[in-house]
Write a protein that holds these residues in place. Structure first.
Motif, PDB file in Angstrom:
ATOM      1  N   SER A 172       0.850  -1.179   0.000  1.00  0.00           N
ATOM      2  CA  SER A 172       0.000   0.000   0.000  1.00  0.00           C
ATOM      3  C   SER A 172       0.888   1.232   0.000  1.00  0.00           C
ATOM      4  O   SER A 172       1.851   1.336   0.724  1.00  0.00           O
ATOM      5  N   GLY A 173       0.525   2.205  -0.838  1.00  0.00           N
ATOM      6  CA  GLY A 173       1.328   3.416  -0.938  1.00  0.00           C
ATOM      7  C   GLY A 173       2.249   3.409  -2.138  1.00  0.00           C
ATOM      8  O   GLY A 173       2.751   4.455  -2.529  1.00  0.00           O
ATOM      9  N   ASP A 174       2.483   2.245  -2.763  1.00  0.00           N
ATOM     10  CA  ASP A 174       3.289   2.167  -3.967  1.00  0.00           C
ATOM     11  C   ASP A 174       2.347   2.201  -5.166  1.00  0.00           C
ATOM     12  O   ASP A 174       1.220   1.727  -5.089  1.00  0.00           O
ATOM     13  N   TYR A 175       2.820   2.732  -6.279  1.00  0.00           N
ATOM     14  CA  TYR A 175       1.998   2.654  -7.470  1.00  0.00           C
ATOM     15  C   TYR A 175       2.864   2.418  -8.688  1.00  0.00           C
ATOM     16  O   TYR A 175       4.031   2.784  -8.726  1.00  0.00           O
ATOM     17  N   MET A 176       2.256   1.784  -9.683  1.00  0.00           N
ATOM     18  CA  MET A 176       2.991   1.397 -10.870  1.00  0.00           C
ATOM     19  C   MET A 176       3.099   2.574 -11.819  1.00  0.00           C
ATOM     20  O   MET A 176       2.107   3.232 -12.124  1.00  0.00           O
ATOM     21  N   LYS A 177       4.302   2.834 -12.299  1.00  0.00           N
ATOM     22  CA  LYS A 177       4.537   3.916 -13.244  1.00  0.00           C
ATOM     23  C   LYS A 177       4.654   3.322 -14.640  1.00  0.00           C
ATOM     24  O   LYS A 177       5.540   2.500 -14.908  1.00  0.00           O
ATOM     25  N   ARG A 178       3.786   3.743 -15.524  1.00  0.00           N
ATOM     26  CA  ARG A 178       3.718   3.142 -16.848  1.00  0.00           C
ATOM     27  C   ARG A 178       4.921   3.461 -17.709  1.00  0.00           C
ATOM     28  O   ARG A 178       5.266   2.681 -18.601  1.00  0.00           O
ATOM     29  N   GLU A 179       5.593   4.589 -17.469  1.00  0.00           N
ATOM     30  CA  GLU A 179       6.741   4.920 -18.302  1.00  0.00           C
ATOM     31  C   GLU A 179       7.924   3.979 -18.075  1.00  0.00           C
ATOM     32  O   GLU A 179       8.867   3.956 -18.873  1.00  0.00           O
ATOM     33  N   HIS A 180       7.865   3.197 -16.984  1.00  0.00           N
ATOM     34  CA  HIS A 180       8.921   2.214 -16.718  1.00  0.00           C
ATOM     35  C   HIS A 180       8.381   0.782 -16.753  1.00  0.00           C
ATOM     36  O   HIS A 180       9.099  -0.136 -16.356  1.00  0.00           O
ATOM     37  N   SER A 181       7.165   0.584 -17.208  1.00  0.00           N
ATOM     38  CA  SER A 181       6.524  -0.731 -17.107  1.00  0.00           C
ATOM     39  C   SER A 181       6.125  -1.260 -18.477  1.00  0.00           C
ATOM     40  O   SER A 181       5.993  -0.508 -19.450  1.00  0.00           O
ATOM     41  N   GLU A 210      10.581  -0.656  -6.583  1.00  0.00           N
ATOM     42  CA  GLU A 210      10.455  -2.117  -6.637  1.00  0.00           C
ATOM     43  C   GLU A 210      10.053  -2.522  -8.038  1.00  0.00           C
ATOM     44  O   GLU A 210       9.241  -1.841  -8.687  1.00  0.00           O
ATOM     45  N   VAL A 211      10.608  -3.622  -8.510  1.00  0.00           N
ATOM     46  CA  VAL A 211      10.331  -4.128  -9.848  1.00  0.00           C
ATOM     47  C   VAL A 211       9.869  -5.573  -9.746  1.00  0.00           C
ATOM     48  O   VAL A 211      10.467  -6.379  -9.024  1.00  0.00           O
ATOM     49  N   HIS A 212       8.793  -5.896 -10.459  1.00  0.00           N
ATOM     50  CA  HIS A 212       8.323  -7.274 -10.592  1.00  0.00           C
ATOM     51  C   HIS A 212       8.423  -7.670 -12.060  1.00  0.00           C
ATOM     52  O   HIS A 212       7.885  -6.976 -12.925  1.00  0.00           O
ATOM     53  N   VAL A 213       9.080  -8.780 -12.330  1.00  0.00           N
ATOM     54  CA  VAL A 213       9.232  -9.268 -13.702  1.00  0.00           C
ATOM     55  C   VAL A 213       8.642 -10.667 -13.793  1.00  0.00           C
ATOM     56  O   VAL A 213       9.020 -11.563 -13.036  1.00  0.00           O
ATOM     57  N   ASP A 263       5.068 -25.045 -16.501  1.00  0.00           N
ATOM     58  CA  ASP A 263       3.862 -24.751 -17.283  1.00  0.00           C
ATOM     59  C   ASP A 263       3.236 -23.410 -16.930  1.00  0.00           C
ATOM     60  O   ASP A 263       2.191 -23.057 -17.475  1.00  0.00           O
ATOM     61  N   TYR A 264       3.861 -22.674 -16.024  1.00  0.00           N
ATOM     62  CA  TYR A 264       3.298 -21.398 -15.581  1.00  0.00           C
ATOM     63  C   TYR A 264       4.386 -20.334 -15.616  1.00  0.00           C
ATOM     64  O   TYR A 264       5.572 -20.634 -15.757  1.00  0.00           O
ATOM     65  N   GLU A 265       3.957 -19.085 -15.492  1.00  0.00           N
ATOM     66  CA  GLU A 265       4.913 -17.990 -15.477  1.00  0.00           C
ATOM     67  C   GLU A 265       5.614 -17.924 -14.122  1.00  0.00           C
ATOM     68  O   GLU A 265       5.026 -18.227 -13.092  1.00  0.00           O
ATOM     69  N   THR A 266       6.871 -17.552 -14.154  1.00  0.00           N
ATOM     70  CA  THR A 266       7.648 -17.388 -12.932  1.00  0.00           C
ATOM     71  C   THR A 266       7.970 -15.910 -12.753  1.00  0.00           C
ATOM     72  O   THR A 266       7.988 -15.142 -13.718  1.00  0.00           O
ATOM     73  N   LEU A 267       8.206 -15.504 -11.505  1.00  0.00           N
ATOM     74  CA  LEU A 267       8.379 -14.087 -11.214  1.00  0.00           C
ATOM     75  C   LEU A 267       9.594 -13.837 -10.328  1.00  0.00           C
ATOM     76  O   LEU A 267       9.968 -14.685  -9.514  1.00  0.00           O
ATOM     77  N   ILE A 268      10.172 -12.644 -10.492  1.00  0.00           N
ATOM     78  CA  ILE A 268      11.235 -12.172  -9.630  1.00  0.00           C
ATOM     79  C   ILE A 268      10.901 -10.760  -9.181  1.00  0.00           C
ATOM     80  O   ILE A 268      10.355  -9.965  -9.957  1.00  0.00           O
ATOM     81  N   SER A 269      11.185 -10.467  -7.924  1.00  0.00           N
ATOM     82  CA  SER A 269      10.971  -9.142  -7.354  1.00  0.00           C
ATOM     83  C   SER A 269      12.308  -8.571  -6.916  1.00  0.00           C
ATOM     84  O   SER A 269      13.085  -9.245  -6.233  1.00  0.00           O
ATOM     85  N   ILE A 270      12.578  -7.338  -7.328  1.00  0.00           N
ATOM     86  CA  ILE A 270      13.793  -6.621  -6.916  1.00  0.00           C
ATOM     87  C   ILE A 270      13.346  -5.339  -6.230  1.00  0.00           C
ATOM     88  O   ILE A 270      12.741  -4.478  -6.869  1.00  0.00           O
ATOM     89  N   ARG A 271      13.636  -5.234  -4.946  1.00  0.00           N
ATOM     90  CA  ARG A 271      13.219  -4.057  -4.175  1.00  0.00           C
ATOM     91  C   ARG A 271      14.455  -3.318  -3.673  1.00  0.00           C
ATOM     92  O   ARG A 271      15.355  -3.928  -3.081  1.00  0.00           O
ATOM     93  N   TYR A 272      14.479  -2.012  -3.926  1.00  0.00           N
ATOM     94  CA  TYR A 272      15.589  -1.176  -3.486  1.00  0.00           C
ATOM     95  C   TYR A 272      15.015  -0.024  -2.659  1.00  0.00           C
ATOM     96  O   TYR A 272      14.346   0.857  -3.193  1.00  0.00           O
ATOM     97  N   PHE A 314       7.075  -1.578 -12.665  1.00  0.00           N
ATOM     98  CA  PHE A 314       7.884  -0.711 -11.807  1.00  0.00           C
ATOM     99  C   PHE A 314       6.973   0.002 -10.815  1.00  0.00           C
ATOM    100  O   PHE A 314       5.995   0.646 -11.199  1.00  0.00           O
ATOM    101  N   PHE A 315       7.308  -0.109  -9.518  1.00  0.00           N
ATOM    102  CA  PHE A 315       6.544   0.533  -8.455  1.00  0.00           C
ATOM    103  C   PHE A 315       7.392   1.608  -7.780  1.00  0.00           C
ATOM    104  O   PHE A 315       8.534   1.341  -7.388  1.00  0.00           O
TER     105      PHE A 315
END
Length: 330
Positions: A30-39, A92-95, A189-198, A252-253
């Motif tokens: 909560s409090g983070d939001y996704m920025k489309r220019e980096h997503s 924070e980035v989720h891929v 058979d499914y998508e996998t994800l990585i989160s990088i938080r700085y 990108f959050f």
């Protein structure tokens, strides 16, 4: 009837707008939001060979459902780079991705996520330049490296570089890595994800590789200093071994949205040099000792020696018999 249909259309339009806003405001906390220019969010709708806010090069292929950095073919390389510099100090980035191919025991090489000063630079580190300035998070799938390792593949690691160090492929970058962990994400058979938080100079990397919709910590490193104004990118490469390296989304959050970080402090971060204070100094690369001969090779060498010795003995015996025979004749 026309008014009723118009009312339904208005409600449908409002619902679509709300849904789009919810996607745009998708958050990790909560409090983070996704920025489309980096997503990047599906469906990918580029105009011709153009993606909004992103450039790509090499063998990268864009479809509506995924962006393939490399196909499952030998000697391919591709990259995807955001062209908007990141001015957020904390983020924070989720891929979401999939790595898959026909290889069952040997495959490669892997892909990397970048936050670097230079963009669109090809090179030897998973399709991007060596001696980079910034952060690399590497997902290495090539399990046939020379030299002993204390980990299995695929392997996830991070490296912070000030431009003076080289990534050592023969050691999976372990001579210069911040930290790492084993990860298993190939051919599922499914998508996998990585989160990088700085956040506040703390780098945290987590994964969701089991389709459980929950993050599993890989590593946390403190005292990591990264500048603002760098660029995000992804790159992948194949060599003698190969895989499909597919990107399904990049989100990108902005963590600074509701923070009290002064604007002046954020801008001043653009001038710092990337470094990690808890990082061990790079160790000198040492070549592996030459491997000893295999048992089979030793066997064939001994067999050759025995056969050669037998041949020499037979020749000597025949030679002396013929010589003695000649003496008796005279």
């Amino acid at each position: 009837m026309m008014q009723t249909n118009s009312g339904y259309l208005v409600l449908a339009y409002i619902g679509a707008v709300i849904a789009l806003n919810l996607v745009a405001c998708d958050n990790s906390n909560s409090g983070d939001y996704m920025k489309r220019e980096h997503s990047l969010v599906r469906p990918f709708q580029g105009v011709g060979v153009i993606l909004p806010h992103w450039d790509f090069l090499g063998n990268t292929m864009v479809t509506s459902n995924y962006i393939r950095l490399t196909p499952d073919l030998q000697s391919k390389s591709g990259a995807l780079w955001n062209y908007a510099p990141v001015m957020s100090r904390n983020w924070e980035v989720h891929v979401s991705f999939k790595v898959h191919g026909k290889g069952t025991e040997l495959f490669g090489d892997g892909f990397a996520l970048w936050y670097t000063k230079d963009r669109m630079q090809t090179g030897s580190v998973f399709g991007s330049k060596d001696h980079f300035s910034g952060l690399a998070v590497i997902l290495d799938t090539y399990s046939n490296h020379n030299g002993p390792h204390n980990h299995q593949h695929p392997y996830l690691s991070a490296m912070v570089n000030n431009g003076s160090w080289s990534y050592d492929h023969d050691r999976d970058g372990t001579h210069t890595q911040l930290a790492g962990c084993e990860v298993r994400f190939r051919n599922v058979d499914y998508e996998t994800l990585i989160s990088i938080r700085y956040e506040n100079d703390i780098l945290s990397v987590s994964t969701d590789l089991e389709n459980k919709n929950e993050w599993k910590n890989c590593f946390v490193v403190t005292n990591v200093e990264l500048p603002t104004g760098y660029y995000f990118g992804l790159s992948a490469t194949t060599g003698d071994l190969s895989d499909n390296h597919d990107i399904h989304s990049f989100k990108f959050f902005d963590i600074d949205t509701n923070s009290d970080v002064p604007y002046q402090d954020t801008m001043a971060r653009a001038n710092i040099i990337p470094n990690a204070k808890t990082f061990e100094p790079p160790r000198e690369h040492k070549e592996d000792p030459k491997p000893g001969m295999s048992n089979a090779k030793i066997f064939f060498i001994l067999l050759f020696v025995v056969v050669a010795a037998a041949g020499v003995a037979i020749f000597a015996i025949s030679f002396f018999k013929e010589r003695n025979a000649r003496k008796h004749f005279y």
